[in-house]
Design a protein around this motif. Structure first.
Motif, PDB file in Angstrom:
ATOM      1  N   MET A   1       0.853  -1.179   0.000  1.00  0.00           N
ATOM      2  CA  MET A   1       0.000   0.000   0.000  1.00  0.00           C
ATOM      3  C   MET A   1       0.896   1.239   0.000  1.00  0.00           C
ATOM      4  O   MET A   1       1.807   1.346   0.806  1.00  0.00           O
ATOM      5  N   PRO A   2       0.657   2.185  -0.922  1.00  0.00           N
ATOM      6  CA  PRO A   2       1.534   3.355  -0.998  1.00  0.00           C
ATOM      7  C   PRO A   2       1.374   4.261   0.216  1.00  0.00           C
ATOM      8  O   PRO A   2       0.307   4.319   0.830  1.00  0.00           O
ATOM      9  N   ARG A   3       2.444   4.946   0.536  1.00  0.00           N
ATOM     10  CA  ARG A   3       2.414   5.889   1.646  1.00  0.00           C
ATOM     11  C   ARG A   3       2.268   7.301   1.103  1.00  0.00           C
ATOM     12  O   ARG A   3       2.882   7.662   0.102  1.00  0.00           O
ATOM     13  N   TYR A   4       1.464   8.081   1.797  1.00  0.00           N
ATOM     14  CA  TYR A   4       1.234   9.477   1.438  1.00  0.00           C
ATOM     15  C   TYR A   4       1.560  10.344   2.635  1.00  0.00           C
ATOM     16  O   TYR A   4       1.356   9.935   3.778  1.00  0.00           O
ATOM     17  N   CYS A   5       2.022  11.561   2.368  1.00  0.00           N
ATOM     18  CA  CYS A   5       2.299  12.497   3.454  1.00  0.00           C
ATOM     19  C   CYS A   5       0.979  13.063   3.975  1.00  0.00           C
ATOM     20  O   CYS A   5       0.087  13.416   3.196  1.00  0.00           O
ATOM     21  N   ALA A   6       0.855  13.172   5.296  1.00  0.00           N
ATOM     22  CA  ALA A   6      -0.391  13.631   5.929  1.00  0.00           C
ATOM     23  C   ALA A   6      -0.528  15.149   5.951  1.00  0.00           C
ATOM     24  O   ALA A   6      -1.580  15.660   6.333  1.00  0.00           O
ATOM     25  N   VAL A   7       0.485  15.881   5.545  1.00  0.00           N
ATOM     26  CA  VAL A   7       0.397  17.347   5.499  1.00  0.00           C
ATOM     27  C   VAL A   7      -0.540  17.716   4.358  1.00  0.00           C
ATOM     28  O   VAL A   7      -0.391  17.228   3.232  1.00  0.00           O
ATOM     29  N   VAL A   9      -1.094  20.212   2.282  1.00  0.00           N
ATOM     30  CA  VAL A   9      -0.629  20.754   1.005  1.00  0.00           C
ATOM     31  C   VAL A   9       0.552  20.000   0.408  1.00  0.00           C
ATOM     32  O   VAL A   9       1.052  20.377  -0.628  1.00  0.00           O
ATOM     33  N   CYS A  10       0.972  18.926   1.033  1.00  0.00           N
ATOM     34  CA  CYS A  10       2.097  18.136   0.531  1.00  0.00           C
ATOM     35  C   CYS A  10       1.564  17.039  -0.384  1.00  0.00           C
ATOM     36  O   CYS A  10       0.637  16.334  -0.027  1.00  0.00           O
ATOM     37  N   ARG A  11       2.154  16.911  -1.538  1.00  0.00           N
ATOM     38  CA  ARG A  11       1.703  15.912  -2.513  1.00  0.00           C
ATOM     39  C   ARG A  11       2.674  14.739  -2.630  1.00  0.00           C
ATOM     40  O   ARG A  11       2.597  13.966  -3.581  1.00  0.00           O
ATOM     41  N   ASN A  12       3.581  14.601  -1.678  1.00  0.00           N
ATOM     42  CA  ASN A  12       4.562  13.517  -1.746  1.00  0.00           C
ATOM     43  C   ASN A  12       3.922  12.173  -1.433  1.00  0.00           C
ATOM     44  O   ASN A  12       3.079  12.069  -0.564  1.00  0.00           O
ATOM     45  N   ARG A  13       4.373  11.189  -2.173  1.00  0.00           N
ATOM     46  CA  ARG A  13       3.927   9.830  -1.914  1.00  0.00           C
ATOM     47  C   ARG A  13       5.084   8.882  -2.166  1.00  0.00           C
ATOM     48  O   ARG A  13       6.072   9.249  -2.792  1.00  0.00           O
ATOM     49  N   GLY A  14       4.957   7.688  -1.689  1.00  0.00           N
ATOM     50  CA  GLY A  14       6.032   6.708  -1.801  1.00  0.00           C
ATOM     51  C   GLY A  14       6.486   6.492  -3.225  1.00  0.00           C
ATOM     52  O   GLY A  14       5.687   6.500  -4.152  1.00  0.00           O
ATOM     53  N   GLY A  15       7.801   6.357  -3.403  1.00  0.00           N
ATOM     54  CA  GLY A  15       8.354   6.094  -4.719  1.00  0.00           C
ATOM     55  C   GLY A  15       8.738   7.323  -5.510  1.00  0.00           C
ATOM     56  O   GLY A  15       9.217   7.215  -6.631  1.00  0.00           O
ATOM     57  N   THR A  16       8.542   8.529  -4.954  1.00  0.00           N
ATOM     58  CA  THR A  16       8.906   9.746  -5.677  1.00  0.00           C
ATOM     59  C   THR A  16      10.219  10.299  -5.151  1.00  0.00           C
ATOM     60  O   THR A  16      10.575  10.078  -4.003  1.00  0.00           O
ATOM     61  N   ALA A  17      10.903  11.039  -6.003  1.00  0.00           N
ATOM     62  CA  ALA A  17      12.168  11.656  -5.600  1.00  0.00           C
ATOM     63  C   ALA A  17      11.885  12.989  -4.919  1.00  0.00           C
ATOM     64  O   ALA A  17      10.900  13.661  -5.212  1.00  0.00           O
ATOM     65  N   CYS A  59       6.359  12.938   5.487  1.00  0.00           N
ATOM     66  CA  CYS A  59       7.513  12.678   4.632  1.00  0.00           C
ATOM     67  C   CYS A  59       8.745  13.411   5.159  1.00  0.00           C
ATOM     68  O   CYS A  59       8.651  14.333   5.973  1.00  0.00           O
ATOM     69  N   SER A  60       9.886  12.980   4.671  1.00  0.00           N
ATOM     70  CA  SER A  60      11.173  13.499   5.134  1.00  0.00           C
ATOM     71  C   SER A  60      11.371  14.977   4.835  1.00  0.00           C
ATOM     72  O   SER A  60      12.197  15.625   5.475  1.00  0.00           O
ATOM     73  N   GLU A  91      -2.600  27.173   0.036  1.00  0.00           N
ATOM     74  CA  GLU A  91      -2.789  26.624  -1.294  1.00  0.00           C
ATOM     75  C   GLU A  91      -1.614  25.735  -1.651  1.00  0.00           C
ATOM     76  O   GLU A  91      -0.477  26.039  -1.349  1.00  0.00           O
ATOM     77  N   PRO A  92      -1.866  24.631  -2.334  1.00  0.00           N
ATOM     78  CA  PRO A  92      -0.763  23.778  -2.746  1.00  0.00           C
ATOM     79  C   PRO A  92       0.122  24.498  -3.743  1.00  0.00           C
ATOM     80  O   PRO A  92      -0.371  25.255  -4.569  1.00  0.00           O
ATOM     81  N   SER A  93       1.410  24.260  -3.647  1.00  0.00           N
ATOM     82  CA  SER A  93       2.321  24.901  -4.580  1.00  0.00           C
ATOM     83  C   SER A  93       2.192  24.228  -5.938  1.00  0.00           C
ATOM     84  O   SER A  93       1.931  23.043  -6.046  1.00  0.00           O
ATOM     85  N   ILE A  94       2.380  25.019  -6.968  1.00  0.00           N
ATOM     86  CA  ILE A  94       2.267  24.504  -8.324  1.00  0.00           C
ATOM     87  C   ILE A  94       3.673  24.204  -8.811  1.00  0.00           C
ATOM     88  O   ILE A  94       4.556  25.049  -8.744  1.00  0.00           O
ATOM     89  N   SER A  95       3.873  23.018  -9.293  1.00  0.00           N
ATOM     90  CA  SER A  95       5.193  22.634  -9.779  1.00  0.00           C
ATOM     91  C   SER A  95       5.537  23.435 -11.024  1.00  0.00           C
ATOM     92  O   SER A  95       4.662  23.958 -11.717  1.00  0.00           O
TER      93      SER A  95
END
Length: 132
Positions: A1-7, A9-17, A59-60, A91-95
């Motif tokens: 099951m993938p891990r997601y950051c609980a913050v 506005v954070c869009r980080n999830r497992g497997g991303t750099a 996330c870290s 607001e979430p930051s836009i990449s």
């Protein structure tokens, strides 16, 4: 099951750099057994009326470098670590890639509108006179 950051506005999830220094993002469970430390984590997240579960992680990227111990090339979160790195806005930051996409879409939209206007002007200007 993938891990997601609980913050929120954070869009980080497992497997991303990571966005910083191309490090791999790691995820850490909330210190549910250490109530004073848990409260500091939640307070710093600025999520009111919210309690994390054992299935939620941070996330870290929300920890400073001094929150980690590196042993045998593996990064471990210290037992005293408190997350302090959080976005200042709601607001979430836009990449940057999303900004480029939006700009490209706007340019294409403007070109299509201009083409339609020019076409309409052409049709109006080159309309054959009808004899009635």
């Amino acid at each position: 099951m993938p891990r997601y950051c609980a913050v929120k506005v954070c869009r980080n999830r497992g497997g991303t750099a990571s966005r910083q220094d191309n490090k791999r993002i790691s995820f850490y469970p909330f210190p549910l057994q250490d109530k004073p430390r848990l409260q500091k984590w939640v307070d710093n997240m600025k999520r009111e009326e919210w309690t994390p579960s054992r299935h939620q992680y941070l996330c870290s990227e929300h920890f400073t470098e001094d929150c980690f111990d590196i042993r045998w090339g593996i990064r471990y979160l210290k037992n005293t670590a408190i997350p302090t790195v959080f976005p200042s806005c709601e607001e979430p930051s836009i990449s940057s890639s999303m900004k480029i996409f939006r700009n490209s879409a706007n340019i294409l939209c403007k070109r299509k509108i201009r083409a339609l206007v020019l076409r309409e002007e052409f049709l109006v200007c080159n309309k054959p006179d009808r004899l009635i």
